[in-house]
Design a protein around this motif. Structure first.
Motif, PDB file in Angstrom:
ATOM      1  N   GLY A  57       0.817  -1.197   0.000  1.00 48.11           N
ATOM      2  CA  GLY A  57       0.000   0.000   0.000  1.00 48.11           C
ATOM      3  C   GLY A  57       0.856   1.254   0.000  1.00 48.11           C
ATOM      4  O   GLY A  57       2.095   1.192   0.004  1.00 48.11           O
ATOM      5  N   VAL A  58       0.203   2.407   0.016  1.00 43.18           N
ATOM      6  CA  VAL A  58       0.863   3.709  -0.075  1.00 43.18           C
ATOM      7  C   VAL A  58       0.756   4.429   1.267  1.00 43.18           C
ATOM      8  O   VAL A  58      -0.327   4.553   1.830  1.00 43.18           O
TER       9      VAL A  58
ATOM     10  N   GLU B  65      -2.574  10.592  -5.962  1.00 40.49           N
ATOM     11  CA  GLU B  65      -2.648  10.364  -7.404  1.00 40.49           C
ATOM     12  C   GLU B  65      -2.034   9.018  -7.766  1.00 40.49           C
ATOM     13  O   GLU B  65      -2.599   8.249  -8.562  1.00 40.49           O
ATOM     14  N   LEU B  66      -0.887   8.702  -7.162  1.00 36.63           N
ATOM     15  CA  LEU B  66      -0.232   7.429  -7.441  1.00 36.63           C
ATOM     16  C   LEU B  66      -1.099   6.262  -6.949  1.00 36.63           C
ATOM     17  O   LEU B  66      -1.234   5.246  -7.647  1.00 36.63           O
ATOM     18  N   ALA B  67      -1.694   6.407  -5.777  1.00 34.59           N
ATOM     19  CA  ALA B  67      -2.575   5.359  -5.251  1.00 34.59           C
ATOM     20  C   ALA B  67      -3.775   5.145  -6.166  1.00 34.59           C
ATOM     21  O   ALA B  67      -4.234   4.009  -6.358  1.00 34.59           O
ATOM     22  N   THR B  68      -4.278   6.220  -6.739  1.00 39.04           N
ATOM     23  CA  THR B  68      -5.395   6.118  -7.681  1.00 39.04           C
ATOM     24  C   THR B  68      -4.981   5.329  -8.915  1.00 39.04           C
ATOM     25  O   THR B  68      -5.701   4.436  -9.380  1.00 39.04           O
ATOM     26  N   ILE B  69      -3.806   5.636  -9.441  1.00 39.95           N
ATOM     27  CA  ILE B  69      -3.310   4.959 -10.641  1.00 39.95           C
ATOM     28  C   ILE B  69      -3.058   3.474 -10.370  1.00 39.95           C
ATOM     29  O   ILE B  69      -3.413   2.613 -11.178  1.00 39.95           O
ATOM     30  N   LEU B  70      -2.457   3.175  -9.219  1.00 41.07           N
ATOM     31  CA  LEU B  70      -2.058   1.805  -8.909  1.00 41.07           C
ATOM     32  C   LEU B  70      -3.181   0.989  -8.270  1.00 41.07           C
ATOM     33  O   LEU B  70      -3.065  -0.238  -8.169  1.00 41.07           O
ATOM     34  N   GLY B  71      -4.227   1.662  -7.804  1.00 42.26           N
ATOM     35  CA  GLY B  71      -5.308   0.962  -7.135  1.00 42.26           C
ATOM     36  C   GLY B  71      -4.910   0.419  -5.778  1.00 42.26           C
ATOM     37  O   GLY B  71      -5.263  -0.704  -5.421  1.00 42.26           O
TER      38      GLY B  71
END
Length: 249
Positions: free
Chosen positions: A91-92, A118-124
């Motif tokens: 996780g982030v 934003e990165l968490a959104t991209i990576l799910g």
């Protein structure tokens, strides 16, 4: 024996890492089935993955904590993105905002936090979020990133924030501060959070419950569970079941 889920700890911390084997043994004996181990900066990310690689009950999350956001955080963030892509089960976070007076890097914190979301959104991936004295700005930023699941660790916001934060895909995690009878806002929130969004944590090695020696460790989670159960007027078993079923991964 009840099964428990520690939603936020720092096993990689120097106060715990040298004794990690015994800490995990005590956690197992206390019924801790899962632990989220959160990294805070590039100096400890590898240790987080060492913990998770050796102990399957440890779920890794890595990020740049607001205390460690520097003027050149973007360079460190490039390394974070690469490591997250290399470890798809991670996780982030821990990431977020801390607007205490001793921190003067608010603009950098905000930009860095938004980059994590934003990165968490991209990576799910789910996100571990830190927020101190910044709830207004936190809400504004979260509104731009509603999709990723977010764990609001050591939640200290007002009860009135809970409905909107719930709509923004947030879960609410409570640590040892909920035991303190003077922590009225925290205790009110712990009583009000919807069942399906409730989590508990130790935030080890910090904040050992009264009567527990420092450093704090996951085995002490039962003290938090008991306090939350009392506040919600339900059994310890009920809180254990709820928080265990709210695991995001």
């Amino acid at each position: 024996m009840i099964s428990l889920f520690d939603a936020h700890c720092h096993l990689q911390d120097d106060a715990l890492f040298p004794d990690l084997g015994k800490i995990i043994e005590r956690a197992d004996a206390a019924g801790i089935e899962r632990m989220v181990c959160c990294g805070t900066n590039s100096n400890d990310w590898k240790k987080v993955f060492q913990c998770a690689g050796k102990y399957p009950q440890v779920y890794p999350m890595i990020g740049i904590h607001p205390w460690f956001v520097s003027n050149d955080w973007k360079k460190e963030f490039q390394g974070l993105e690469k490591m997250l892509r290399d470890f798809p089960t991670s996780g982030v976070g821990e990431c977020g905002l801390d607007f205490q007076d001793r921190f003067e890097n608010r603009a950098e914190q905000e930009d860095c936090f938004a980059a994590h979301l934003e990165l968490a959104t991209i990576l799910g991936r789910p996100v571990a979020v830190h927020c101190v004295q910044a709830w207004g700005r936190m809400l504004e930023i979260l509104r731009g990133f509603p999709k990723p699941k977010k764990i609001l660790h050591a939640f200290g916001g007002a009860v009135e924030l809970i409905p909107e934060l719930t709509r923004l895909n947030c879960w609410f995690s409570f640590c040892g501060s909920v035991i303190n009878p003077n922590a009225k806002r925290v205790r009110a929130a712990a009583a009000a959070v919807p069942d399906e969004r409730l989590l508990v944590e130790t935030d080890s090695p910090d904040f050992p419950p009264a009567g527990c020696p420092a450093p704090n460790e996951p085995a002490n989670l039962i003290h938090v569970v008991r306090a939350v159960a009392e506040l919600r007027d339900v059994s310890v078993e009920r809180i254990a079941s709820l928080t265990g079923s709210n695991i995001l991964f």
